[in-house]
Each structure stands twice: as structure tokens, then as C-alpha cells.
Design a protein around this motif. Structure first.
Motif, PDB file in Angstrom:
ATOM      1  N   ALA A 382       0.964  -1.330   0.081  1.00  0.00           N
ATOM      2  CA  ALA A 382      -0.015  -0.027   0.128  1.00  0.00           C
ATOM      3  C   ALA A 382       0.896   1.267   0.045  1.00  0.00           C
ATOM      4  N   LEU A 383       0.822   2.000  -1.012  1.00  0.00           N
ATOM      5  CA  LEU A 383       1.535   3.064  -1.288  1.00  0.00           C
ATOM      6  C   LEU A 383       0.853   4.359  -1.863  1.00  0.00           C
ATOM      7  N   TYR A 384       1.155   5.421  -1.425  1.00  0.00           N
ATOM      8  CA  TYR A 384       0.472   6.700  -2.267  1.00  0.00           C
ATOM      9  C   TYR A 384       1.127   6.540  -3.792  1.00  0.00           C
ATOM     10  N   SER A 385       0.324   7.013  -4.829  1.00  0.00           N
ATOM     11  CA  SER A 385       0.654   6.732  -6.121  1.00  0.00           C
ATOM     12  C   SER A 385       1.972   7.488  -6.307  1.00  0.00           C
ATOM     13  N   THR A 386       1.986   8.650  -5.972  1.00  0.00           N
ATOM     14  CA  THR A 386       3.085   9.448  -6.111  1.00  0.00           C
ATOM     15  C   THR A 386       4.395   8.808  -5.748  1.00  0.00           C
ATOM     16  N   PHE A 387       4.651   8.073  -4.764  1.00  0.00           N
ATOM     17  CA  PHE A 387       5.763   7.436  -4.245  1.00  0.00           C
ATOM     18  C   PHE A 387       5.863   5.992  -5.080  1.00  0.00           C
ATOM     19  N   ILE A 415      -5.666  13.554  -8.677  1.00  0.00           N
ATOM     20  CA  ILE A 415      -5.618  14.744  -8.052  1.00  0.00           C
ATOM     21  C   ILE A 415      -5.650  14.459  -6.391  1.00  0.00           C
ATOM     22  N   VAL A 416      -4.596  15.391  -5.925  1.00  0.00           N
ATOM     23  CA  VAL A 416      -4.845  15.084  -4.222  1.00  0.00           C
ATOM     24  C   VAL A 416      -5.197  16.546  -3.652  1.00  0.00           C
ATOM     25  N   GLY A 417      -4.985  17.475  -4.287  1.00  0.00           N
ATOM     26  CA  GLY A 417      -5.335  18.672  -3.562  1.00  0.00           C
ATOM     27  C   GLY A 417      -4.332  19.516  -3.238  1.00  0.00           C
ATOM     28  N   GLU A 418      -4.466  20.103  -2.176  1.00  0.00           N
ATOM     29  CA  GLU A 418      -3.485  21.309  -1.577  1.00  0.00           C
ATOM     30  C   GLU A 418      -2.027  20.861  -1.631  1.00  0.00           C
ATOM     31  N   ASP A 419      -1.746  19.686  -1.660  1.00  0.00           N
ATOM     32  CA  ASP A 419      -0.238  19.353  -1.519  1.00  0.00           C
ATOM     33  C   ASP A 419       0.348  19.456  -2.736  1.00  0.00           C
ATOM     34  N   GLY A 420      -0.231  19.611  -3.883  1.00  0.00           N
ATOM     35  CA  GLY A 420       0.218  19.983  -4.995  1.00  0.00           C
ATOM     36  C   GLY A 420       0.984  18.977  -5.984  1.00  0.00           C
ATOM     37  N   PRO A 421       1.830  19.597  -6.750  1.00  0.00           N
ATOM     38  CA  PRO A 421       2.521  18.543  -7.838  1.00  0.00           C
ATOM     39  C   PRO A 421       3.558  17.570  -7.244  1.00  0.00           C
ATOM     40  N   THR A 422       4.173  17.902  -6.090  1.00  0.00           N
ATOM     41  CA  THR A 422       4.748  16.631  -5.711  1.00  0.00           C
ATOM     42  C   THR A 422       4.041  15.527  -5.119  1.00  0.00           C
ATOM     43  N   HIS A 423       2.767  15.547  -4.784  1.00  0.00           N
ATOM     44  CA  HIS A 423       1.967  14.785  -4.447  1.00  0.00           C
ATOM     45  C   HIS A 423       0.846  14.074  -5.208  1.00  0.00           C
ATOM     46  N   HIS A 424       0.574  15.021  -6.531  1.00  0.00           N
ATOM     47  CA  HIS A 424      -0.629  14.626  -7.292  1.00  0.00           C
ATOM     48  C   HIS A 424      -0.245  13.101  -7.822  1.00  0.00           C
ATOM     49  N   GLY A 425      -1.104  12.284  -7.836  1.00  0.00           N
ATOM     50  CA  GLY A 425      -0.754  10.883  -8.317  1.00  0.00           C
ATOM     51  C   GLY A 425      -1.175  10.851  -9.759  1.00  0.00           C
ATOM     52  N   VAL A 426      -0.904  11.682 -10.677  1.00  0.00           N
ATOM     53  CA  VAL A 426      -1.408  11.748 -11.796  1.00  0.00           C
ATOM     54  C   VAL A 426      -0.604  10.893 -13.081  1.00  0.00           C
ATOM     55  N   PHE A 427       0.508  10.328 -12.688  1.00  0.00           N
ATOM     56  CA  PHE A 427       1.563   9.626 -13.562  1.00  0.00           C
ATOM     57  C   PHE A 427       1.328   8.182 -13.763  1.00  0.00           C
ATOM     58  N   ASP A 428       0.599   7.294 -12.538  1.00  0.00           N
ATOM     59  CA  ASP A 428       0.974   6.074 -12.378  1.00  0.00           C
ATOM     60  C   ASP A 428       0.195   5.146 -13.584  1.00  0.00           C
ATOM     61  N   LEU A 429      -0.820   5.763 -14.119  1.00  0.00           N
ATOM     62  CA  LEU A 429      -1.476   4.741 -15.320  1.00  0.00           C
ATOM     63  C   LEU A 429      -0.331   4.972 -16.585  1.00  0.00           C
ATOM     64  N   SER A 430       0.536   6.013 -16.631  1.00  0.00           N
ATOM     65  CA  SER A 430       1.098   6.087 -17.873  1.00  0.00           C
ATOM     66  C   SER A 430       2.316   5.465 -17.658  1.00  0.00           C
ATOM     67  N   ASN A 556      -5.672  11.376 -14.655  1.00  0.00           N
ATOM     68  CA  ASN A 556      -4.411  10.953 -15.060  1.00  0.00           C
ATOM     69  C   ASN A 556      -3.983  11.966 -16.126  1.00  0.00           C
ATOM     70  N   VAL A 557      -2.538  12.001 -16.187  1.00  0.00           N
ATOM     71  CA  VAL A 557      -2.064  12.977 -17.321  1.00  0.00           C
ATOM     72  C   VAL A 557      -2.435  12.220 -18.642  1.00  0.00           C
ATOM     73  N   LEU A 558      -2.593  12.910 -20.142  1.00  0.00           N
ATOM     74  CA  LEU A 558      -3.199  12.387 -21.195  1.00  0.00           C
ATOM     75  C   LEU A 558      -2.086  11.335 -21.586  1.00  0.00           C
ATOM     76  N   ALA A 559      -0.879  11.805 -21.564  1.00  0.00           N
ATOM     77  CA  ALA A 559       0.454  11.379 -22.124  1.00  0.00           C
ATOM     78  C   ALA A 559       0.636   9.925 -21.567  1.00  0.00           C
ATOM     79  N   GLY A 560       0.040   9.168 -22.785  1.00  0.00           N
ATOM     80  CA  GLY A 560       0.598   7.552 -21.978  1.00  0.00           C
ATOM     81  C   GLY A 560      -0.623   7.017 -21.158  1.00  0.00           C
ATOM     82  N   GLY A 561      -1.716   7.620 -20.994  1.00  0.00           N
ATOM     83  CA  GLY A 561      -2.612   7.358 -19.807  1.00  0.00           C
ATOM     84  C   GLY A 561      -3.683   6.358 -20.688  1.00  0.00           C
ATOM     85  N   LEU A 582     -10.135  13.503 -22.295  1.00  0.00           N
ATOM     86  CA  LEU A 582     -10.052  14.523 -21.303  1.00  0.00           C
ATOM     87  C   LEU A 582      -9.208  13.855 -19.969  1.00  0.00           C
ATOM     88  N   GLY A 583      -8.324  14.573 -19.473  1.00  0.00           N
ATOM     89  CA  GLY A 583      -7.392  14.582 -18.448  1.00  0.00           C
ATOM     90  C   GLY A 583      -6.367  15.411 -18.343  1.00  0.00           C
TER      91      GLY A 583
END
Length: 619
Positions: A382-387, A415-430, A556-561, A582-583
């Protein structure tokens, strides 16, 4: 009269009388508590580090001297002392300053951070750059004890010990990991050994003894070991660091005295500082884990505000795991220092022999799980996506290549909200979609999550289950988790004008978007795709029969998702189609409330509908 308003930069700080510093620290804490109660954020660690940060800016000539924070969740006082008092009221809000140090935000933010165990590596790089440029500035890394559970910190330390450049590492031991030893004797010895006279005498004695071949070298080693008996820094000394401490990091006078003494010590130095997490705010002192990262809360009581009554995705995962583990003793759970955040605390309490917290070591967590799986167990990591980004090679090489049945539960996906780009988990699908032999699934809601977790354990192959932060959609929960067919989605609505293929937590907003489109005379179909890999190509083919207009929606990001996977299938099929994806674009997503970000990127129901309607009108 308050002290803090007069501090526009550390230059002002260094001009005030030393006896005013404790008052300044009280004001910093008051400001941090009040702001965090309105905006949320990392409270406990920031409160504990107030004296350290104030003393560093007081003793060192920042920004010429460079402070590098590890993770950065302790840096609120740093922001307040470096010209951002007015902006601090909007910290972590959309358009406001970040909750973490950012290079674009201030010259005092020397290195952008958000993930753990990076500071010593970055600081060492800065120190070597300083040496090559023949500069005289000092470099200081501020790391928490938790960060020292990450292997990268030790990789950096062994390299620093080899290079022997001047570097100061402040180890902030907030009593959550490393054992404390701050008594009168320890304080006296630390003060004594950090004075330049004792340092010089020690260096001369060592040089003298080393002149006498083996006997002298042995004597020097013995003296070093004798010193280590009084100090818990043996490991650091062996890696080439001079170790000093521990010192009370919440004692301003002690911090200033010791920093003045060690700032001119040559070579790598580690200063062990003990602080109290949540210092100055009793609810945070009493419950440091709860107040590590907080939402809105009442300052007087410490009680949380604005909490949803709906079950969260994390809670749904936790409950489903307990149900499955009760019937299958082979299920084991692993986390990388985030038991509460991932919901594994309940599993830990119920099945302690099957629970493993490996520290901030995601790479090890993945391969450790591979070892468990290779010997017949059923591990879930069990991890956060960003990690999860940190263990890409282990997922590919140690797990997928061997087709080992390891389940990854990726919390905070999207999207995780206020923690921002270091914590958004928007790359894992890609970055995971390209790996062979992985199954990748995303539940539409909390009920589907429990069924997909059951599916994951039954698959007996590598499985990625990704789900978002926060409350679910208040759907009824089935009593028992049940396995779902791999690679098969579910039609929620048929439509002849356009079909929306949605994945994960964007499925329910897509359903609502279809209702909005219906009011405009547009008949939109909706498919809950469930799986990104393997794709439900039958559902895509059926959508094409209804209409050549297809929309994909993903958190998730559109690139590779997910949308890219659909586009690849349609292109390879040489189908006649029109596709709207849409992404998130090819850019890092800023911080802000999730609802605002979903609206900005056309991912909430209303904006999905508006975007689709506009697109259809273009035909």
C-alpha cells in the motif's frame, strides 16, 4: 510589540537582539497554527522545527549560505522568515504559495522538495558545485529522522564521506524514530566537543598517533570508539562524518551556540538535534501522528472540521483487506512509513505478524513483497501513487518480469489537492501501462474497490489497484467482496450520439455529465471501463457501433494514460472514429482544492458536459 512583522528577510532577523528570539518563535508558532487551522497542512513537523529554522537563519548568511530541506513539510517557519508573511495566509490554496519549498517562489528555497530522503544528495551536489566555483558559502541539509529510513540518504552519506567536502547535516530527531538522549551530561558533552579548541586538540592528537604505524593507528581507532560510547553517532562516524549531539533543538540558546561552533568544522558534519513534534500546541504534542498532516480544525479543541460522513476510498480498502485477510492467512500487508495514510493501521493492529512497515523505502518494499510472493504468500503493498514512482524498476524487474502475484494498492491516485505537484498521483497509469504482465484497475467507487481488491488477490499475477484520495460516492456497500472478470467493464448507459469511456473516480461524474447532455438533446452512453490493462476492447467496439464519437475521461495525465490506450487500439484497428480525451495536459498540475482543479481541467460533471457539447458542435 510583536517581533515577527519586522522580519522581512533573514537579514532583519540577524539584526535583532538574541533575547527576542524565543518571543519570535512563539509568534511563528501562533501564525502557523492559525493558518493551518484554516488551510490544513503539515502542522506537527513545522511546529517542532521552529527553533532550528530560526537559529539557522540567525547564524548562517542565507541566502548565500544554502539550506536544503528534506521533504519540506517542516518549512513553514522558513517561509515566514523569508519574506512571505503576507502570502502565508493563502499557503496551499489555489493561486497561493506552496506548502513546500519551491525554487520559483524564493531565492531562499534553494531546492524544490516534497518526497523524502533527497536533501543530503542535493546538498552534496551544491557543496561540490561550490568547491568547483571556488565559492565560500556553506551548505546545510535539514533532514528528519524518518527520512533516515530511506536508502537514498545513506547513499548520499557514503558519497559525502568519500568526497570529504564541507557539508552540515542537521538530523532533526522529533522522537518519532531515533531514540532520544538529551540529558544534562549529553548537553554538556556536546557543547564541549563542538568548541573549536577541543576539535583542534582532537585533530592534533589523531595526527600524532597516526605517525606511529600500526600501534598509533590502533590507538587512534580506540580513541574514536571510546568517543562513540558517549555518543550515538558511530554509524555516521564510520561513514566519514563528524558527529555532534544530541542537542535540544527547541532550546534556542543551545542551538545558536552549537551552530556557531560547528559551522566552521571542515568536512562532512552531522548535528543530531532532538525536537518535540507539535511543540507549542498541546493537541499536536499529544497526537503527533494525527497532526502531522491536517485538514481544517478548531484551534481551541484540536477537533477536525468539515469531515465528510461518507466512507473514504482508503477506509473501503482497509475494511475490504480485513475481510479478505480473515479468510486467507497468506495475505500480508506492507507499507512504506504510511500505516495511517494508507489505512493499514487497522490491519497492523489485527494481524501484527503479517504487517510490515519498511520505512521510507519503496524500492525495498516492492522487492520484499516479491520475495514473499515467490515463497507462496499474497502480499499487498500500500503506497501513495506519487511514491510508487520510486520503485518503477522493482515493479518491472523483480515483480512483472517474474510474474509474481504482488498487489499494489495505490492510494491518492489522481489529484490530491493542496499538497500539489509533488503529491498528485497523476502519472501511474502512464508509467505502469507499458510494463508487460501487469493488470491495472481503477474502481469507480468505494464498493467497486472492495470487489477489485478481491479480484487482485485471485488473479495470482502482478496487479495494480489505483484509487483516489478522500470520500467515496456514498454508494451502498455489498456485504462480501467478489471477484470481477479481468478486462471487462460495465455499460451504465447507452447512447447513439457519443460514448463516454470513463475510468476510476471519473465514472460517476461522467454519468452525471451524460444527464446534463441529455437536457441538451444529446444522447450519451457511458461505460465504466474498470481496467486500463487489459482494455475492454469489446466495449470499445460496441461503442463504435453506436457512434464514431468517443470520449475518454481519466484522473491522470493524457500522455500515455487511459485515453492513449484507447487511441492506440482504435488506430491499430484502423477504425473510423473521432476521439476527445479528457485528462491532464503535459504540464505539472498546481496545488488547490480538488474540486477547483477538476473544474479547471474539465473533469467534473458540468465541465465534462460543456467540453463534450462544444466538441460535438465542431463536427
Amino acid at each position: 510589540m510583536k517581533v515577527l512583522p519586522s522580519i522581512k528577510s533573514p537579514r532583519d532577523l540577524r539584526l535583532i537582539k538574541r533575547e527576542l528570539l524565543p518571543t519570535l518563535c512563539e509568534e511563528l508558532r501562533e501564525q502557523i497554527i492559525q493558518t493551518a487551522s484554516h488551510n490544513g497542512g503539515h502542522l506537527g513537523s513545522s511546529l517542532g522545527a521552529v527553533e532550528i529554522i530560526t537559529a539557522l537563519h540567525y547564524v548562517f548568511n542565507t541566502p548565500d549560505d544554502k539550506i536544503v530541506f528534506d521533504t519540506g513539510h517542516q518549512a513553514y517557519a522558513h517561509k515566514l522568515l523569508t519574506g512571505r508573511q503576507k502570502e502565508f495566509a493563502k499557503v496551499r490554496t489555489k493561486g497561493g504559495i506552496s506548502g513546500f519549498p519551491k525554487r520559483y517562489e524564493s531565492e531562499f528555497d534553494t531546492f524544490g522538495v516534497g518526497h523524502a530522503s533527497t536533501a543530503i544528495s542535493a546538498a552534496l551536489g551544491m557543496a561540490i558545485a561550490r568547491d568547483q566555483q571556488k565559492s565560500q558559502d556553506r551548505v546545510i541539509a535539514v533532514v528528519g529522522d524518518g527520512c533516515m529510513t530511506g536508502g537514498m540518504a545513506y547513499e548520499a552519506m557514503q558519497n559525502a564521506g568519500l568526497l570529504r567536502t564541507d557539508l552540515l547535516v542537521i538530523l532533526n530527531d522529533n522522537q518519532m524514530f531515533i531514540s532520544q538522549r538529551v540529558g544534562a551530561l549529553g548537553k554538556a558533552l556536546t557543547k564541549l566537543l563542538t568548541t573549536k579548541y577541543v576539535q583542534l586538540a582532537e585533530e592534533k592528537a589523531t595526527n600524532f598517533l597516526q605517525r606511529f604505524d600500526e600501534l598509533g593507528n590502533n590507538a587512534a581507532k580506540l580513541a574514536k570508539r571510546a568517543r562513540s560510547i558517549l555518543f550515538p553517532g558511530t554509524l555516521f562516524e564510520e561513514m566519514g562524518f563528524r558527529y555532534f549531539g544530541p542537542v535540544n533543538g527547541n532550546d534556542m540558546d543551545a542551538m545558536i551556540d552549537v551552530l556557531e561552533n560547528v559551522k566552521n568544522v571542515k568536512g562532512p558534519v552531522i548535528l543530531h538535534v532532538v525536537t518535540k513534534k507539535g511543540k507549542g500546541y498541546k493537541p499536536a504534542e499529544d497526537s503527533p501522528t494525527k497532526f502531522h498532516g491536517v485538514g481544517l480544525f478548531d484551534v481551541e479543541t484540536g477537533d477536525s472540521l468539515g469531515k465528510s460522513d461518507r466512507i473514504s476510498f482508503t477506509q473501503a480498502f482497509s475494511k475490504a483487506l480485513l475481510k479478505l485477510a480473515a479468510k486467507d492467512e497468506k495475505i500480508n500487508a506492507i507499507t512504506a512509513a504510511m500505516p495511517e495514510g494508507t489505512g493499514l493501521d487497522a490491519f497492523r493492529d489485527k494481524y501484527p505478524a503479517r504487517y510490515f512497515d519498511v520505512g521510507i523505502a519503496e524500492e525495498h518494499a516492492a522487492t520484499f513483497a516479491a520475495g514473499l510472493a515467490a515463497n507462496g504468500l499474497k502480499p499487498v503493498v500500500a503506497l501513495y501513487s506519487t511514491f510508487a514512482q520510486r520503485c518503477f524498476d522493482q515493479i518491472l524487474h523483480d515483480i512483472a518480469l517474474q510474474n509474481l502475484p504482488v498487489v499494489f494498492a495505490l492510494d491518492r491516485a489522481g489529484i490530491v489537492g493542496e499538497d500539489g505537484p509533488t503529491h498528485h498521483g497523476v502519472f501511474d497509469l502512464s508509467f505502469l501501462r507499458e510494463i508487460p504482465q501487469l493488470t491495472i484497475a481503477a474502481p469507480a467507487d468505494e464498493n467497486e474497490l472492495q470487489h477489485l481488491l478481491k479480484t487482485a488477490f485471485d488473479t495470482k499475477a502482478p496487479f495494480i489497484l489505483r484509487y483516489p484520495r478522500g470520500a467515496g460516492f456514498n454508494v451502498p456497500m455489498d456485504d462480501k467482496p467478489k471477484a470481477l472478470p479481468i478486462g471487462k467493464g460495465a455499460w451504465l448507459k447507452k447512447g447513439k450520439d457519443v460514448t463516454i469511456l470513463a475510468i476510476g473516480n471519473r465514472v460517476h461524474p461522467a454519468e452525471k455529465a451524460a444527464e446534463i447532455l441529455a437536457e441538451q438533446g444529446i444522447k450519451a452512453g457511458v461505460v465504466n471501463m474498470r481496467f486500463v490493462k487489459p482494455l475492454d476492447t469489446n466495449a470499445i467496439d460496441e461503442a463504435l457501433k453506436n457512434s464514431q464519437y468517443i470520449v475518454t475521461v481519466e484522473d491522470n495525465v493524457l500522455a500515455g494514460g487511459f485515453g492513449s490506450a484507447v487511441a492506440e487500439y482504435l488506430a491499430d484497428k484502423q477504425a473510423n472514429f473521432r476521439l476527445l480525451r479528457l485528462g491532464y495536459p503535459d504540464a505539472f498540475v498546481e496545488h488547490g482544492k480538488s474540486a477547483l482543479l477538476y473544474a479547471q481541467y474539465d473533469l467534473d460533471a458540468q465541465h465534462q458536459a460543456d467540453k463534450i457539447l462544444s466538441w460535438l458542435k465542431e463536427k
